[in-house]
Design an enzyme around this catalytic site. Structure first.
Site, PDB file in Angstrom:
ATOM      1  N   GLN A  58       0.944  -1.031   0.061  1.00 18.94           N
ATOM      2  CA  GLN A  58       0.215   0.103   0.062  1.00 18.94           C
ATOM      3  C   GLN A  58       0.920   1.454   0.133  1.00 18.94           C
ATOM      4  OE1 GLN A  58      -1.881  -1.096   3.953  1.00 18.94           O
ATOM      5  NE2 GLN A  58      -1.554   1.095   4.335  1.00 18.94           N
ATOM      6  N   CYS A  75      -5.023   0.636   3.582  1.00 19.65           N
ATOM      7  CA  CYS A  75      -5.312  -0.824   4.236  1.00 19.65           C
ATOM      8  C   CYS A  75      -6.860  -1.192   3.931  1.00 19.65           C
ATOM      9  CB  CYS A  75      -4.760  -0.898   5.501  1.00 19.65           C
ATOM     10  SG  CYS A  75      -6.004  -0.095   6.652  1.00 19.65           S
ATOM     11  N   HIS A 127      -6.448  -1.241  11.705  1.00 16.68           N
ATOM     12  CA  HIS A 127      -5.897  -1.769  10.408  1.00 16.68           C
ATOM     13  C   HIS A 127      -6.613  -2.819   9.891  1.00 16.68           C
ATOM     14  CE1 HIS A 127      -2.894  -2.501   7.534  1.00 16.68           C
ATOM     15  NE2 HIS A 127      -2.295  -3.774   7.745  1.00 16.68           N
ATOM     16  N   ASN A 186      -1.263  -9.305   4.784  1.00 15.91           N
ATOM     17  CA  ASN A 186      -0.955  -7.832   5.232  1.00 15.91           C
ATOM     18  C   ASN A 186      -0.761  -7.167   3.759  1.00 15.91           C
ATOM     19  OD1 ASN A 186      -0.868  -5.443   6.362  1.00 15.91           O
ATOM     20  ND2 ASN A 186       0.706  -5.988   7.611  1.00 15.91           N
TER      21      ASN A 186
END
Ligand SMILES: *[C@@H]1O[C@H](CO)[C@@H](O)[C@H](O)[C@H]1NC(C)=O
Length: 361
Positions: A142, A148, A285, A306
């Site tokens: 990102q 996110c 997150h 992630n």
């Protein structure tokens, strides 16, 4: 013969440390030795272009983090390790502002909830990993943008589409960032993307090529460049996962789930193993739960994708401790799970399929 072997050994060693900077107590002995470590770290992470003023201002944060990593990794009985990764010269505040960015809206979360009932839980596999079933795209990055929320939502759509159609397409976070209205680089709402944009507009293919792709990701919000007629992947609905790890396990066995967690210092500096906190449940997150498993020592974990590049954690993933008691899960992972559902064909499905064949197989 000898020199060649030596060269090969050096090359392999360099590859092994590319994502992490090993160090010892000796490196932390004095300001000078820590500064040397800091320079070595900057070199490994390609940050040599930083000027002296910036380096100086970040040195304090690096020092604090390096000492923390050193102390933590010496503790007995820990199930995970920290490392001097690319985030090691940032304070937690700065780090969260730049790299996290999930927002939660209690009102929106309560609305249109279709909770899974415990009763419908049938036989769920003991372990499951959607990466082994062709349903998860490669780890993305990102960048310095709190997007996110877009990566988590798009990841969930990519997986839902792959499971429904057999086509694993790489879809566009940039489009969601530019066009959905559900957030920006200061954060956003993955559940809103899934309940609105992914159903009404659909998400375009992502690549650095020409249309029909959406333009590549640039870690900044741009004006929306969607054009009618572009092949898109559309979802048909969403399911909100009931809180608690039993329901989350059931859902993850069906498909990857967009989840929210609280990211803290140890999450920032996570290197490998089963992460067990400490962390609270003030989620900040958004990530994607793509499976779950058990270690050889019988520690249960979630497999979490992630969006901080493959250089963070276990090739971009983190294993997070599962079955921690209570109904929130570690760092709140079991509180706000949501996944998109897909029943109908994608509009332009033949175009999308042929584009996919050309670009992704
Ligand atoms: C990860 O970071 C490296 C170095 O900045 C970059 O070259 C690479 O493209 C990134 N990977 C992804 C998946 O974005």
């Amino acid at each position: 013969m000898k020199p060649l072997v030596a060269v090969l050994v050096i090359a392999v060693a360099a590859m092994a440390v590319a994502d992490d900077v090993p160090f010892t107590d000796k490196d932390l002995e004095s300001e000078e030795s820590i500064w040397k470590l800091y320079e070595r770290w900057g070199h490994v992470h390609g940050l040599t272009s930083r000027d002296l003023a910036e380096k100086g201002s970040r040195f304090e944060a690096f020092k604090v983090n390096a000492k923390h990593v050193n102390e933590f990794n010496k503790k007995e009985g820990m199930t995970y390790e920290l490392g001097l990764n690319k985030f090691a010269d940032m304070t937690l505040e700065e780090f969260l502002a730049k790299y996290a960015g999930a927002k939660v809206d209690a009102v929106i979360l309560q609305a249109s909830v279709r909770e899974l009932e415990e009763e419908v839980i049938g036989d769920v596999p003991t372990t499951w990993d959607w990466r082994q079933h062709g349903a998860v795209t490669a780890v993305k990055d990102q960048g310095q943008c709190g997007s996110c929320w877009a990566f988590s939502a798009v990841g969930a759509v990519e997986s839902a589409n792959a499971i429904a159609t057999g086509n694993l397409l790489k879809l566009s976070e940039q489009q969601v960032l530019d066009c959905s209205g559900d957030g920006d680089c200061n954060g956003g709402w993955p559940d809103m993307v899934l309940k609105g944009y992914a159903i009404e507009q659909g998400i375009a293919l992502d690549s650095s090529g020409n249309p029909p792709y959406y333009p590549p990701y640039v870690a900044a919000k741009m004006s929306c460049r969607t054009v009618a007629g572009k092949p898109v992947v559309k979802m048909d609905g969403t399911t909100r996962v009931a809180s608690g790890e039993t329901a989350l396990k059931q859902s993850v066995s069906l498909q990857p789930v967009s989840v929210l967690i609280e990211a803290d210092t140890n999450f920032q500096l996570y290197k490998s193993g089963v992460y067990s906190g400490p962390c609270g449940t003030k989620v900040n997150h958004a990530v994607l739960a793509v499976g779950y498993g058990v270690t050889s020592n019988n520690i249960n974990y979630w497999i979490v994708k992630n969006s901080w590049n493959t250089t963070w954690g276990e090739s971009g993933y983190i294993r997070m401790k599962r079955d921690v008691g209570g109904n929130k899960g570690l760092c709140g992972i079991a509180m706000y799970g949501i996944y998109p559902t897909k029943i109908k064909q994608n509009p332009f499905s033949s175009v999308a399929a042929s584009v996919a064949d050309a670009a992704f197989y």
